[in-house]
Design a protein around this motif. Structure first.
Motif, PDB file in Angstrom:
ATOM      1  N   VAL A   1      -0.443  -9.046   2.509  1.00 30.91           N
ATOM      2  CA  VAL A   1      -1.109  -8.855   1.186  1.00 30.91           C
ATOM      3  C   VAL A   1       0.344  -8.250   0.974  1.00 30.91           C
ATOM      4  CG1 VAL A   1      -2.925  -8.815   0.494  1.00 30.91           C
ATOM      5  CG2 VAL A   1      -2.454  -7.036   1.419  1.00 30.91           C
ATOM      6  N   PRO A   2       1.238  -8.088   0.223  1.00 32.06           N
ATOM      7  CA  PRO A   2       2.500  -7.681  -0.155  1.00 32.06           C
ATOM      8  C   PRO A   2       1.942  -5.510   0.313  1.00 32.06           C
ATOM      9  CG  PRO A   2       2.360  -8.799  -1.665  1.00 32.06           C
ATOM     10  CD  PRO A   2       0.816  -8.895  -1.057  1.00 32.06           C
ATOM     11  N   VAL A   3       3.256  -4.941   0.747  1.00 29.34           N
ATOM     12  CA  VAL A   3       2.498  -4.061   1.268  1.00 29.34           C
ATOM     13  C   VAL A   3       2.360  -3.209   0.393  1.00 29.34           C
ATOM     14  CG1 VAL A   3       3.952  -1.210   1.859  1.00 29.34           C
ATOM     15  CG2 VAL A   3       3.965  -3.473   2.968  1.00 29.34           C
ATOM     16  N   ASN A   4       3.095  -3.552  -1.740  1.00 33.24           N
ATOM     17  CA  ASN A   4       2.522  -2.403  -2.025  1.00 33.24           C
ATOM     18  C   ASN A   4       1.784  -3.102  -3.214  1.00 33.24           C
ATOM     19  OD1 ASN A   4       3.692  -5.124  -3.014  1.00 33.24           O
ATOM     20  ND2 ASN A   4       5.865  -4.213  -4.804  1.00 33.24           N
ATOM     21  N   SER A   5       1.112  -3.787  -2.610  1.00 27.00           N
ATOM     22  CA  SER A   5      -0.245  -4.051  -2.805  1.00 27.00           C
ATOM     23  C   SER A   5      -1.848  -3.632  -2.092  1.00 27.00           C
ATOM     24  CB  SER A   5      -0.294  -5.594  -3.301  1.00 27.00           C
ATOM     25  OG  SER A   5       0.083  -6.187  -2.755  1.00 27.00           O
ATOM     26  N   LEU A   6      -0.973  -2.278  -1.363  1.00 28.10           N
ATOM     27  CA  LEU A   6      -2.771  -1.629   0.238  1.00 28.10           C
ATOM     28  C   LEU A   6      -3.001  -1.092  -0.711  1.00 28.10           C
ATOM     29  CD1 LEU A   6      -0.016  -1.896   3.223  1.00 28.10           C
ATOM     30  CD2 LEU A   6      -2.351  -3.139   2.828  1.00 28.10           C
ATOM     31  N   ARG A   7      -4.566  -1.225  -0.779  1.00 25.29           N
ATOM     32  CA  ARG A   7      -4.912  -0.543  -1.243  1.00 25.29           C
ATOM     33  C   ARG A   7      -4.552   1.484  -0.637  1.00 25.29           C
ATOM     34  NH1 ARG A   7     -10.422  -2.974  -2.145  1.00 25.29           N
ATOM     35  NH2 ARG A   7      -9.414  -4.373  -0.845  1.00 25.29           N
ATOM     36  N   VAL A   8      -4.031   2.223  -0.499  1.00 27.38           N
ATOM     37  CA  VAL A   8      -3.784   3.252  -0.010  1.00 27.38           C
ATOM     38  C   VAL A   8      -4.902   4.599  -0.926  1.00 27.38           C
ATOM     39  CG1 VAL A   8      -2.178   5.288  -0.014  1.00 27.38           C
ATOM     40  CG2 VAL A   8      -1.236   2.749   0.383  1.00 27.38           C
ATOM     41  N   PRO A   9      -5.540   5.252   0.379  1.00 28.56           N
ATOM     42  CA  PRO A   9      -6.853   6.368   0.302  1.00 28.56           C
ATOM     43  C   PRO A   9      -6.083   7.335  -0.478  1.00 28.56           C
ATOM     44  CG  PRO A   9      -6.527   5.851   2.692  1.00 28.56           C
ATOM     45  CD  PRO A   9      -5.026   5.238   1.339  1.00 28.56           C
ATOM     46  N   SER A  10      -6.403   8.129  -1.597  1.00 29.02           N
ATOM     47  CA  SER A  10      -5.790   9.168  -1.758  1.00 29.02           C
ATOM     48  C   SER A  10      -5.410  11.319  -1.260  1.00 29.02           C
ATOM     49  CB  SER A  10      -6.843   9.688  -3.715  1.00 29.02           C
ATOM     50  OG  SER A  10      -7.888   9.940  -3.257  1.00 29.02           O
ATOM     51  N   SER A  11      -6.333  10.116   0.031  1.00 28.80           N
ATOM     52  CA  SER A  11      -6.288  11.971   0.299  1.00 28.80           C
ATOM     53  C   SER A  11      -6.915  11.609   2.014  1.00 28.80           C
ATOM     54  CB  SER A  11      -6.817  13.602   0.445  1.00 28.80           C
ATOM     55  OG  SER A  11      -7.874  12.633   0.597  1.00 28.80           O
ATOM     56  N   ARG A  12      -6.259  11.598   3.166  1.00 25.99           N
ATOM     57  CA  ARG A  12      -7.226  12.002   4.349  1.00 25.99           C
ATOM     58  C   ARG A  12      -8.703  13.306   4.219  1.00 25.99           C
ATOM     59  NH1 ARG A  12      -2.597  14.387   5.505  1.00 25.99           N
ATOM     60  NH2 ARG A  12      -1.728  12.749   6.572  1.00 25.99           N
ATOM     61  N   ASP A  13      -8.957  13.363   5.245  1.00 24.18           N
ATOM     62  CA  ASP A  13     -10.299  13.954   5.285  1.00 24.18           C
ATOM     63  C   ASP A  13      -9.724  15.279   5.978  1.00 24.18           C
ATOM     64  OD1 ASP A  13     -12.703  12.444   4.427  1.00 24.18           O
ATOM     65  OD2 ASP A  13     -12.554  12.012   6.658  1.00 24.18           O
ATOM     66  N   GLU A  14      -9.577  16.645   5.077  1.00 20.54           N
ATOM     67  CA  GLU A  14      -8.407  17.546   5.482  1.00 20.54           C
ATOM     68  C   GLU A  14      -9.241  18.382   5.972  1.00 20.54           C
ATOM     69  OE1 GLU A  14      -5.294  18.040   2.855  1.00 20.54           O
ATOM     70  OE2 GLU A  14      -5.004  16.304   2.667  1.00 20.54           O
TER      71      GLU A  14
ATOM     72  N   VAL B   1      -8.207   4.857   4.840  1.00 20.08           N
ATOM     73  CA  VAL B   1      -8.667   3.927   4.287  1.00 20.08           C
ATOM     74  C   VAL B   1     -10.137   3.027   5.257  1.00 20.08           C
ATOM     75  CG1 VAL B   1      -7.649   1.469   5.162  1.00 20.08           C
ATOM     76  CG2 VAL B   1      -5.731   3.486   5.108  1.00 20.08           C
ATOM     77  N   ILE B   2     -10.081   3.273   6.864  1.00 19.01           N
ATOM     78  CA  ILE B   2     -11.146   2.948   7.095  1.00 19.01           C
ATOM     79  C   ILE B   2     -12.662   3.202   6.615  1.00 19.01           C
ATOM     80  CG2 ILE B   2     -12.883   2.490   9.194  1.00 19.01           C
ATOM     81  CD1 ILE B   2     -10.623   2.774  11.165  1.00 19.01           C
ATOM     82  N   ARG B   3     -12.723   4.403   5.944  1.00 13.27           N
ATOM     83  CA  ARG B   3     -13.457   5.387   4.894  1.00 13.27           C
ATOM     84  C   ARG B   3     -13.331   4.984   3.893  1.00 13.27           C
ATOM     85  NH1 ARG B   3     -11.388  10.651   3.536  1.00 13.27           N
ATOM     86  NH2 ARG B   3     -10.224   9.183   1.823  1.00 13.27           N
ATOM     87  N   ASP B   4     -13.041   4.916   2.797  1.00 16.75           N
ATOM     88  CA  ASP B   4     -12.847   3.799   1.496  1.00 16.75           C
ATOM     89  C   ASP B   4     -13.158   2.598   2.276  1.00 16.75           C
ATOM     90  OD1 ASP B   4     -12.332   6.643   1.193  1.00 16.75           O
ATOM     91  OD2 ASP B   4      -9.858   5.691   0.503  1.00 16.75           O
ATOM     92  N   ALA B   5     -13.316   2.241   2.563  1.00 19.52           N
ATOM     93  CA  ALA B   5     -13.566   0.233   2.954  1.00 19.52           C
ATOM     94  C   ALA B   5     -15.094   0.229   2.993  1.00 19.52           C
ATOM     95  CB  ALA B   5     -12.811   0.072   3.878  1.00 19.52           C
ATOM     96  N   LYS B   6     -16.038   1.454   3.530  1.00 26.81           N
ATOM     97  CA  LYS B   6     -16.863   1.465   3.948  1.00 26.81           C
ATOM     98  C   LYS B   6     -17.437   1.647   2.458  1.00 26.81           C
ATOM     99  CE  LYS B   6     -17.266   3.404   8.397  1.00 26.81           C
ATOM    100  NZ  LYS B   6     -17.657   4.567   9.293  1.00 26.81           N
ATOM    101  N   LYS B   7     -17.529   1.952   2.027  1.00 29.59           N
ATOM    102  CA  LYS B   7     -17.451   2.387   0.639  1.00 29.59           C
ATOM    103  C   LYS B   7     -17.399   1.490  -0.509  1.00 29.59           C
ATOM    104  CE  LYS B   7     -16.476   6.992   0.481  1.00 29.59           C
ATOM    105  NZ  LYS B   7     -15.170   8.056  -0.159  1.00 29.59           N
ATOM    106  N   ALA B   8     -15.793   0.749  -0.236  1.00 33.85           N
ATOM    107  CA  ALA B   8     -16.366  -0.559  -0.929  1.00 33.85           C
ATOM    108  C   ALA B   8     -16.781  -2.217  -0.288  1.00 33.85           C
ATOM    109  CB  ALA B   8     -15.092  -0.976  -0.715  1.00 33.85           C
ATOM    110  N   GLY B   9     -17.235  -1.405   1.163  1.00 32.28           N
ATOM    111  CA  GLY B   9     -17.908  -2.847   1.736  1.00 32.28           C
ATOM    112  C   GLY B   9     -17.023  -3.581   3.074  1.00 32.28           C
ATOM    113  N   ALA B  10     -15.551  -4.193   3.050  1.00 35.37           N
ATOM    114  CA  ALA B  10     -14.557  -4.435   3.672  1.00 35.37           C
ATOM    115  C   ALA B  10     -13.596  -4.147   2.926  1.00 35.37           C
ATOM    116  CB  ALA B  10     -14.970  -6.006   3.651  1.00 35.37           C
ATOM    117  N   ILE B  11     -12.200  -4.470   4.728  1.00 38.56           N
ATOM    118  CA  ILE B  11     -11.031  -4.448   4.050  1.00 38.56           C
ATOM    119  C   ILE B  11     -10.423  -5.859   3.895  1.00 38.56           C
ATOM    120  CG2 ILE B  11      -8.517  -3.984   4.605  1.00 38.56           C
ATOM    121  CD1 ILE B  11     -10.119  -1.677   6.428  1.00 38.56           C
TER     122      ILE B  11
END
Ligand code: ATP
Length: 455
Positions: free
Chosen positions: A405-418, A113-123
């Motif tokens: 926000v409601p749980v179902n509107s959270l942005r969930v990353p498609s994967s972790r760093d595998e 989540v933090i990794r993806d948010a860095k690309k978007a700028g913030a959570i």
């Protein structure tokens, strides 16, 4: 002192790193789809239950005590919505065999989540609040059951595809937790060990019935007092070698009194890098009678990271870790925490007086007063002053706009760093190159049959 379990090196192709392929009790019921990743003491595989196609994570734990601790905690916490669900487990009969935990499969984690948010700028603030609420509910459940997680960090907060966050990794697998441990037997750790024997090789219904039995659950609660939190040495001087001091960029800001048998003795045990960033000062100063407040410190660091998208105290050694904390909060003195001078390593390391500590406000630029205030409530030197999980959940921050926000509107990353999965290849190579005697460790299993199944 008994010998301490040593972490498996993740680079070496150890037979234990894929021994799950030779476990008929597992492969008979689960298809193993590949390795998800490896921690200090465990390999985790993605699996599919043959009976109904359910996706699972199979956690093969190579350390006897870590597996005992993780099973105990997960049984005590069964049913808690923000704690990973233990579906069943195969217990290790002795110290040469690994326990395998069958866990619900959770595809993402907070680090992603933090990794993806860095690309978007913030959570977005409403999302930060919802992630925090879920972490807090998980932590509240732990502390209510007298379970201290001891290794809270973004990669141990797993997330389902629909945004449910769950606390995971209850084995305290980091090296720092097992330095100096006396080897205990499972019988010592768990007087109800007989229950585990019954579950081993049981069919699924039997196993699940065992997990559901109140007797098993209560027995787990009963062992809380047996599981001493004084069993480890996570101190600064215990987990860093003199090499840490030599390489430390803050070397000029402190002096350090090495004692015979101190840092040198434990010099090799410095591998808790991720965990170190979230480690409470009392641990860094060698406390051996700490409590759940160490999780609240980690929570404060986590919250700051969700706000900044960068770790708050990214120490490069344990002493550097303390130096960073002190540069922000000021020196740890009797005024800040009465009694701190009794911490085991307090008189072994001296930091220069910090005249103008940076302060947490400056570390959280452009964040609201309520956010800074909440971080401050958690990152207190005196553990008794840290807000509990329940108090934090009731902080006005969560009731202010913007609302969670409601749980179902959270942005969930498609994967972790595998991590790259080479487990099946290693298993095949091993079978092709090793002598029959090595395969003996798999008993009477037909290795060709296993190879065919998992190739
Ligand atoms: N239930 C699960 N579902 C999906 N992946 C999981 C699950 N449990 C663990 N994993 C993943 O397996 C990998 C190894 O996990 P593990 O808990 O052993 O180690 P770690 O947290 O990476 O390291 P350490 O235990 O050394 O702190 C991690 O990538 C973790 O996200």
């Amino acid at each position: 002192m008994g010998s301490s379990p040593q972490p498996k090196t993740t680079t070496a192709v150890s037979s234990r790193s894929w021994s799950i392929y030779g476990r008929a009790d597992i492969t008979g019921r689960y298809d193993i789809l590949g390795r998800i990743g490896s921690g200090a003491y465990a390999d985790v595989y993605r699996g599919r239950r043959r009976s109904d196609g359910l996706d699972v994570a199979l956690k093969e734990i190579h350390d006897y005590q870590s597996s005992a601790r993780e099973i105990e905690a997960l049984l005590a916490l069964r049913g808690a919505p923000n704690v990973v669900d233990l579906l069943e487990y195969c217990w290790a009969e002795d110290e040469d065999e690994d326990a395998v935990l069958v866990l619900e499969f959770l595809p993402a984690d907070l680090a992603a989540v933090i990794r993806d948010a860095k690309k978007a700028g913030a959570i977005a603030v409403g999302e930060v609040k919802q992630w925090m609420i879920q972490i807090l509910r998980g932590l509240e459940a732990c502390h209510r059951s007298s379970v201290v997680h001891r290794d809270l960090k973004p990669s141990n907060l797993l997330i389902s595809a629909d945004g449910i966050l769950k606390l995971a990794d209850f084995g305290q697998n980091g090296t720092c937790w097992t330095v100096g441990l006396e080897q205990q037997t499972v019988q010592e750790l768990m007087p109800q060990h007989q229950n585990f024997r019954e579950t081993r090789f049981a069919n699924e219904d039997d196993t699940l019935r065992e997990l559901d039995s109140p007797r098993a659950k209560n027995a787990m609660y009963d062992t809380d007092n047996e599981m001493s939190l004084q069993d480890c040495d996570a101190s600064c001087l215990a987990t860093c070698g003199t090499g840490d001091v030599e390489d430390d960029p803050l070397k000029g800001s402190y002096s350090y009194k090495a004692e015979e048998g101190g840092a040198d003795e434990y010099g090799a045990l410095t591998s808790c890098v991720g965990t170190r960033w979230f480690r409470a000062p009392e641990l860094l100063y060698g406390s051996t009678d700490y409590g759940q407040e160490i999780d609240l410190w980690s929570l404060g660091c986590l919250f700051a990271e969700l706000l900044n998208l960068e770790p708050l105290f990214p120490g490069t050694s344990d002493i550097d870790q303390l130096g960073r904390i002190i540069s922000v909060l000021g020196n740890l003195t009797e005024e800040a925490w009465p009694g701190c001078s009794n911490l085991p390593d307090y008189s072994k390391i001296f930091f220069n007086k910090i005249e103008n500590p940076i302060g947490l406000e400056a570390c959280l630029p452009n964040r609201s007063a309520s956010e800074v205030n909440l971080v401050k409530r958690l990152l207190c030197y005196n553990p008794a002053n840290r807000a509990t999980a329940t108090e934090t959940l009731h902080d006005r921050y969560f009731a202010e706009e913007p609302l969670p926000v409601p749980v179902n509107s959270l942005r969930v990353p498609s994967s972790r760093d595998e991590q790259n999965d080479s487990s099946q290849e290693e298993w095949a190579n091993y079978q092709e190159t090793e002598s029959d005697s090595d395969l003996d460790e798999f008993g009477s299993m037909d290795s060709d049959e296993v190879k065919g199944k998992h190739k």
